[in-house]
Design a protein around this motif. Structure first.
Motif, PDB file in Angstrom:
ATOM      1  N   ILE A 105       0.918  -0.960  -0.019  1.00  0.00           N
ATOM      2  CA  ILE A 105      -0.016   0.028  -0.023  1.00  0.00           C
ATOM      3  C   ILE A 105       0.985   1.242   0.049  1.00  0.00           C
ATOM      4  CG2 ILE A 105      -1.794   1.124   1.185  1.00  0.00           C
ATOM      5  CD1 ILE A 105      -2.713  -1.238   2.496  1.00  0.00           C
ATOM      6  N   ASP A 106       0.499   2.176  -0.737  1.00  0.00           N
ATOM      7  CA  ASP A 106       1.294   3.710  -0.744  1.00  0.00           C
ATOM      8  C   ASP A 106       0.573   4.395   0.262  1.00  0.00           C
ATOM      9  OD1 ASP A 106       1.872   6.062  -1.096  1.00  0.00           O
ATOM     10  OD2 ASP A 106       1.698   6.250  -3.252  1.00  0.00           O
ATOM     11  N   PRO A 107       1.245   4.704   1.336  1.00  0.00           N
ATOM     12  CA  PRO A 107       0.803   5.213   2.477  1.00  0.00           C
ATOM     13  C   PRO A 107       0.288   6.869   2.216  1.00  0.00           C
ATOM     14  CG  PRO A 107       3.047   4.947   2.984  1.00  0.00           C
ATOM     15  CD  PRO A 107       2.611   4.243   1.718  1.00  0.00           C
ATOM     16  N   ASN A 108       0.917   7.320   1.107  1.00  0.00           N
ATOM     17  CA  ASN A 108       0.783   8.604   0.806  1.00  0.00           C
ATOM     18  C   ASN A 108      -0.772   8.732   0.139  1.00  0.00           C
ATOM     19  OD1 ASN A 108       3.352  10.038   1.358  1.00  0.00           O
ATOM     20  ND2 ASN A 108       4.195   8.248   0.136  1.00  0.00           N
ATOM     21  N   ARG A 109      -0.980   8.049  -0.618  1.00  0.00           N
ATOM     22  CA  ARG A 109      -2.457   7.839  -1.803  1.00  0.00           C
ATOM     23  C   ARG A 109      -3.497   6.936  -0.885  1.00  0.00           C
ATOM     24  NH1 ARG A 109       1.887   8.434  -5.519  1.00  0.00           N
ATOM     25  NH2 ARG A 109       1.913  10.434  -6.594  1.00  0.00           N
ATOM     26  N   HIS A 110      -2.727   5.975  -0.025  1.00  0.00           N
ATOM     27  CA  HIS A 110      -3.859   5.070   0.595  1.00  0.00           C
ATOM     28  C   HIS A 110      -4.449   4.379  -0.624  1.00  0.00           C
ATOM     29  CE1 HIS A 110      -3.567   8.160   3.586  1.00  0.00           C
ATOM     30  NE2 HIS A 110      -3.367   7.061   4.586  1.00  0.00           N
ATOM     31  N   THR A 111      -3.616   3.666  -1.816  1.00  0.00           N
ATOM     32  CA  THR A 111      -3.859   3.049  -2.554  1.00  0.00           C
ATOM     33  C   THR A 111      -3.037   1.611  -2.754  1.00  0.00           C
ATOM     34  OG1 THR A 111      -2.603   4.436  -4.081  1.00  0.00           O
ATOM     35  CG2 THR A 111      -4.759   4.971  -4.061  1.00  0.00           C
ATOM     36  N   LEU A 112      -3.388   0.542  -3.349  1.00  0.00           N
ATOM     37  CA  LEU A 112      -2.788  -0.672  -3.540  1.00  0.00           C
ATOM     38  C   LEU A 112      -1.770  -0.242  -4.724  1.00  0.00           C
ATOM     39  CD1 LEU A 112      -5.597  -3.204  -3.127  1.00  0.00           C
ATOM     40  CD2 LEU A 112      -3.897  -2.724  -1.347  1.00  0.00           C
ATOM     41  N   LEU A 113      -0.405  -0.659  -4.482  1.00  0.00           N
ATOM     42  CA  LEU A 113       0.531  -0.720  -5.457  1.00  0.00           C
ATOM     43  C   LEU A 113       0.479  -1.786  -6.302  1.00  0.00           C
ATOM     44  CD1 LEU A 113       3.704   0.396  -3.397  1.00  0.00           C
ATOM     45  CD2 LEU A 113       2.406   1.990  -4.754  1.00  0.00           C
ATOM     46  N   ALA A 114       0.974  -1.817  -7.537  1.00  0.00           N
ATOM     47  CA  ALA A 114       1.061  -3.293  -8.304  1.00  0.00           C
ATOM     48  C   ALA A 114       1.379  -4.351  -7.661  1.00  0.00           C
ATOM     49  CB  ALA A 114       1.863  -3.014  -9.480  1.00  0.00           C
ATOM     50  N   PRO A 115       0.763  -5.656  -8.010  1.00  0.00           N
ATOM     51  CA  PRO A 115       1.214  -6.971  -7.242  1.00  0.00           C
ATOM     52  C   PRO A 115       2.691  -6.943  -7.391  1.00  0.00           C
ATOM     53  CG  PRO A 115      -0.784  -7.096  -8.628  1.00  0.00           C
ATOM     54  CD  PRO A 115      -0.156  -5.844  -9.089  1.00  0.00           C
ATOM     55  N   GLN A 116       3.292  -7.598  -6.228  1.00  0.00           N
ATOM     56  CA  GLN A 116       4.686  -7.808  -6.349  1.00  0.00           C
ATOM     57  C   GLN A 116       5.183  -8.827  -7.511  1.00  0.00           C
ATOM     58  OE1 GLN A 116       5.314  -7.816  -1.551  1.00  0.00           O
ATOM     59  NE2 GLN A 116       6.891  -8.657  -2.781  1.00  0.00           N
ATOM     60  N   GLN A 117       6.006  -8.444  -8.148  1.00  0.00           N
ATOM     61  CA  GLN A 117       6.491  -9.400  -9.306  1.00  0.00           C
ATOM     62  C   GLN A 117       7.734 -10.308  -8.730  1.00  0.00           C
ATOM     63  OE1 GLN A 117       7.331  -6.253  -9.117  1.00  0.00           O
ATOM     64  NE2 GLN A 117       8.976  -5.525 -10.332  1.00  0.00           N
ATOM     65  N   SER A 118       8.074 -10.132  -7.683  1.00  0.00           N
ATOM     66  CA  SER A 118       9.332 -10.848  -6.946  1.00  0.00           C
ATOM     67  C   SER A 118       9.329 -11.098  -5.698  1.00  0.00           C
ATOM     68  CB  SER A 118      10.581  -9.681  -7.361  1.00  0.00           C
ATOM     69  OG  SER A 118      11.748 -10.355  -6.887  1.00  0.00           O
ATOM     70  N   ASP A 119      10.048 -12.058  -5.080  1.00  0.00           N
ATOM     71  CA  ASP A 119      10.051 -12.353  -3.741  1.00  0.00           C
ATOM     72  C   ASP A 119      11.332 -11.555  -3.156  1.00  0.00           C
ATOM     73  OD1 ASP A 119       8.203 -14.273  -3.654  1.00  0.00           O
ATOM     74  OD2 ASP A 119       9.332 -16.006  -4.186  1.00  0.00           O
ATOM     75  N   ALA A 120      12.025 -10.862  -4.024  1.00  0.00           N
ATOM     76  CA  ALA A 120      12.887 -10.033  -3.622  1.00  0.00           C
ATOM     77  C   ALA A 120      13.814 -10.413  -2.421  1.00  0.00           C
ATOM     78  CB  ALA A 120      12.279  -8.660  -3.385  1.00  0.00           C
TER      79      ALA A 120
END
Length: 509
Positions: A105-120
């Motif tokens: 979640i972007d805490p500035n806009r309170h919107t979901l970010l794109a799904p993770q494409q990596s376990d990183a």
């Protein structure tokens, strides 16, 4: 008597290092990367390179964003709040089937970010450090524990057999033949980082005390699963109540946070968890942050989800507080940039220590084994190359594939899987190459490492627009996230330079 003891310690040091060295290097390598796991996450997950929130964080607005994503029947959901090193909020929930899911979640806009494409890093590299990704019967953690015990034996035996510690602190002859310079560097890194290596190894064992000493609770709590559950609840804290099977509303979590912060004397929570969401008996857990403390405290407060009434509070007792202090020394979750870099340097010193130990053993026996027709050096050298150069090379393949797959249009779930497959595939190939090429594989894999490190930096620039100068340009979005990405790029270029030096050094050896 003294000579016999020293010889026995030398024998222990030699063969413990040869037998367990490959496993130890993997643990130290991924442990070293774990120190900057959040920064590697920013590099591998470009959607998380957002500005650090400056406005006060509203937990109620984050909860509203989460509620829209949580499916009916979920047992619980949790939001890990953003930090100075990780500017995104992480939402995870456990469905009715017990499976765990997550979004950012972007805490500035309170919107979901794109799904993770990596376990990183935090999803793959960090767990490899302590579990080797072997879950069956906790075998991975048991192997890590065995390696830790071996490391302690290596450290103690190393002190016994290297009596001229003060002299070795100042001795490094890089232009001598490989066996001599490898021993000098082995001694130097062992002496300089000895306190760190002992501390990090011992604390790693203590962290998993309930695994390595499964009967720990038996003396006070008795045998059986119920007794162990009671021990875990009293040690780590736990509050439960059954769902009412009737609808309920979630009250103000911001109000609960205010109550918690007052109770903690100004301490702030680092995550919020809601149990039985949507149920009349739903309850909320807040846990105090330890960003400013070494001790990874277990301070928890539970609230009634509808009324905000405090249901329970847990604080660790003296023994668990000591254990959590030791855990904090190992995990270094507190905010201290200088100590973080010192941990990173200590981890790299451990990697060099293990690698040079292999080199000294191999070079010292190469001619003798060749003369007698023995295969020992060839076998150990293949293991050493694959487990040292090979795992570094495979890690860089993991990062290169991370930047290539989005270009190829891979979906998020497939990308994460393919990254892991590429890592293990590359690692297996390095072992095969090592046994095929023998001594030449050291230099050849070092050259590939240098190319992959530079390629990683170039692909990051090409796919995200991020590069080293980005962190220096005022007004660029991303704040600390951009600086962290630039730091990863810088370290990758350092790896490339180091690999080039090693390849050149080996050519003249």
């Amino acid at each position: 008597m003294g000579g016999t003891f020293t010889k026995s310690m030398a024998l222990l040091h030699t063969w413990a290092g040869v037998i367990i060295g490959s496993l130890l290097f993997a643990i130290f390598w991924f442990g070293t990367l774990s120190v900057f796991g959040s920064e590697i996450d920013r590099w591998m997950l470009p959607q998380t390179r957002i500005a650090v929130a400056t406005a006060p964080l509203s937990l109620d607005r984050l909860a509203a964003t989460a509620a829209a994503e949580i499916p009916a029947g979920a047992k619980q959901w949790r939001i890990d709040l953003p930090t100075s090193r990780s500017p995104v909020a992480e939402l995870t929930w456990r469905g009715g089937d017990g499976a765990e899911h997550g979004r950012l979640i972007d805490p500035n806009r309170h919107t979901l970010l794109a799904p993770q494409q990596s376990d990183a890093a935090t999803g793959f590299l960090v767990p490899f450090h302590y579990s080797l990704h072997i879950k069956w019967l906790d075998l991975g953690k048991w192997l890590v524990g065995l390696a830790a015990m071996s490391m302690l034996a290596l450290l103690v035996s190393g002190v016994v057999i290297h009596k001229k510690i003060f002299k070795q602190f100042f001795t490094f002859r890089p232009h001598k033949r490989l066996q001599r310079s490898a021993l000098d560097l082995h001694n130097l890194t062992g002496v300089v980082a000895l306190p760190f290596h002992f501390m990090i190894t011992l604390t790693g064992l203590i962290i998993f005390i309930t695994i390595y000493f499964p009967q720990l609770h038996a003396g006070a709590y008795g045998e059986g699963a119920k007794a162990k559950a009671t021990f875990m609840a009293e040690a780590y804290g736990k509050y439960t109540r059954k769902p009412a099977r009737a609808p309920g509303q979630l009250g103000s979590i911001d109000a609960m946070r205010a109550t918690a912060e007052k109770t903690w004397g100004g301490g702030a929570p680092y995550f919020v968890r809601v149990f039985h969401p949507g149920d009349a008996n739903s309850y909320v857990e807040l846990r105090r942050s330890y960003a400013g403390d070494v001790t990874m405290n277990l301070d928890q407060i539970y609230f009634d989800a509808q009324t905000g009434r405090v249901l329970a509070r847990f604080e660790a007792g003296p023994v668990m507080t000591a254990q959590r202090f030791i855990s904090g020394m190992h995990f270094i979750r507190f905010d201290h940039a200088l100590l973080r870099w010192l941990y990173f340097a200590g981890g790299l010193a451990g990697c060099v220590l293990i690698c040079t130990g292999f080199l000294f053993w191999i070079e010292g026996r190469r001619a003798q084994h060749a003369k007698k027709g023995l295969a020992g050096v060839r076998v150990v050298e293949g293991l050493a190359i694959g487990s040292v150069a090979g795992i570094v090379l495979a890690t860089l393949v993991f990062m290169v594939v991370n930047r290539l797959l989005p270009i190829l249009g891979d979906n998020a779930a497939a990308s994460a899987l393919h990254e892991v497959q590429a890592f293990y595939g590359a690692w297996v190939v390095t072992f095969a190459h090592a046994w095929w090429r023998g001594r030449a594989a050291w230099r050849e894999q070092a050259m590939v490492i240098g190319v992959l490190a530079v390629l990683s930096v170039a692909l990051n620039w090409a796919t995200t627009g991020g590069h080293l100068l980005t962190a220096l340009v005022q007004g660029q979005p991303g704040g600390a996230g951009v600086v962290g990405v630039a730091g990863v790029d810088t370290m990758l270029l350092c790896v490339a330079l180091g690999a080039a030096y090693i390849a050149r050094r080996l050519r003249t050896s």
